[in-house]
Design a protein around this motif. Structure first.
Motif, PDB file in Angstrom:
ATOM      1  N   HIS A  63     -19.213  83.001  -5.646  1.00 42.31           N
ATOM      2  CA  HIS A  63     -19.184  82.566  -4.248  1.00 42.31           C
ATOM      3  C   HIS A  63     -20.613  82.607  -3.705  1.00 42.31           C
ATOM      4  O   HIS A  63     -21.448  83.416  -4.135  1.00 42.31           O
ATOM      5  CB  HIS A  63     -18.259  83.495  -3.450  1.00 42.31           C
ATOM      6  CG  HIS A  63     -17.945  82.974  -2.105  1.00 42.31           C
ATOM      7  ND1 HIS A  63     -18.667  83.327  -0.999  1.00 42.31           N
ATOM      8  CD2 HIS A  63     -16.999  82.103  -1.680  1.00 42.31           C
ATOM      9  CE1 HIS A  63     -18.181  82.703   0.059  1.00 42.31           C
ATOM     10  NE2 HIS A  63     -17.157  81.963  -0.323  1.00 42.31           N
ATOM     11  N   TRP A  64     -20.923  81.778  -2.732  1.00 41.67           N
ATOM     12  CA  TRP A  64     -22.298  81.625  -2.245  1.00 41.67           C
ATOM     13  C   TRP A  64     -22.926  82.926  -1.761  1.00 41.67           C
ATOM     14  O   TRP A  64     -24.115  83.159  -1.988  1.00 41.67           O
ATOM     15  CB  TRP A  64     -22.385  80.565  -1.149  1.00 41.67           C
ATOM     16  CG  TRP A  64     -21.715  80.973   0.130  1.00 41.67           C
ATOM     17  CD1 TRP A  64     -20.426  80.740   0.490  1.00 41.67           C
ATOM     18  CD2 TRP A  64     -22.296  81.719   1.200  1.00 41.67           C
ATOM     19  NE1 TRP A  64     -20.162  81.283   1.722  1.00 41.67           N
ATOM     20  CE2 TRP A  64     -21.288  81.900   2.186  1.00 41.67           C
ATOM     21  CE3 TRP A  64     -23.552  82.271   1.433  1.00 41.67           C
ATOM     22  CZ2 TRP A  64     -21.517  82.593   3.367  1.00 41.67           C
ATOM     23  CZ3 TRP A  64     -23.780  82.956   2.611  1.00 41.67           C
ATOM     24  CH2 TRP A  64     -22.770  83.108   3.566  1.00 41.67           C
ATOM     25  N   ASP A  65     -22.169  83.796  -1.078  1.00 45.17           N
ATOM     26  CA  ASP A  65     -22.780  85.025  -0.558  1.00 45.17           C
ATOM     27  C   ASP A  65     -23.120  85.988  -1.688  1.00 45.17           C
ATOM     28  O   ASP A  65     -24.179  86.620  -1.681  1.00 45.17           O
ATOM     29  CB  ASP A  65     -21.914  85.685   0.505  1.00 45.17           C
ATOM     30  CG  ASP A  65     -20.463  85.827   0.111  1.00 45.17           C
ATOM     31  OD1 ASP A  65     -20.083  85.359  -0.966  1.00 45.17           O
ATOM     32  OD2 ASP A  65     -19.696  86.397   0.907  1.00 45.17           O
TER      33      ASP A  65
END
Length: 77
Positions: A63-65
């Motif tokens: 996931h991006w975070d």
């Protein structure tokens, strides 16, 4: 250290509900700390298998975070 003496211990409150993000934030904090105090040889240990595998391999499926934190860690390592 090499004599198995404790050099630094830090406790920090995490704002992350996701364990992976908390582990990555702790790793990033630890890396920054070792850079700040000019430690030459460091061993980082972790029990988050996803994080350890991601550090050794690709971050493409994260996931991006989590990917953002992991890329920061990798850049500093």
């Amino acid at each position: 250290d090499h004599k198995k003496d404790i050099v630094v211990v830090i406790a920090h409150h995490s704002i992350h509900a996701d364990p992976l993000l908390a582990e990555l934030r702790a790793l990033l904090f630890g890396i920054c700390l070792t850079i700040d105090i000019s430690m030459k040889s460091v061993v980082f240990e972790g029990d988050c298998e996803v994080m350890v595998i991601a550090i050794r391999n690709s971050v493409d499926n994260m996931h991006w975070d989590a990917r953002s934190l992991l890329l920061d860690c990798k850049a500093l390592l």
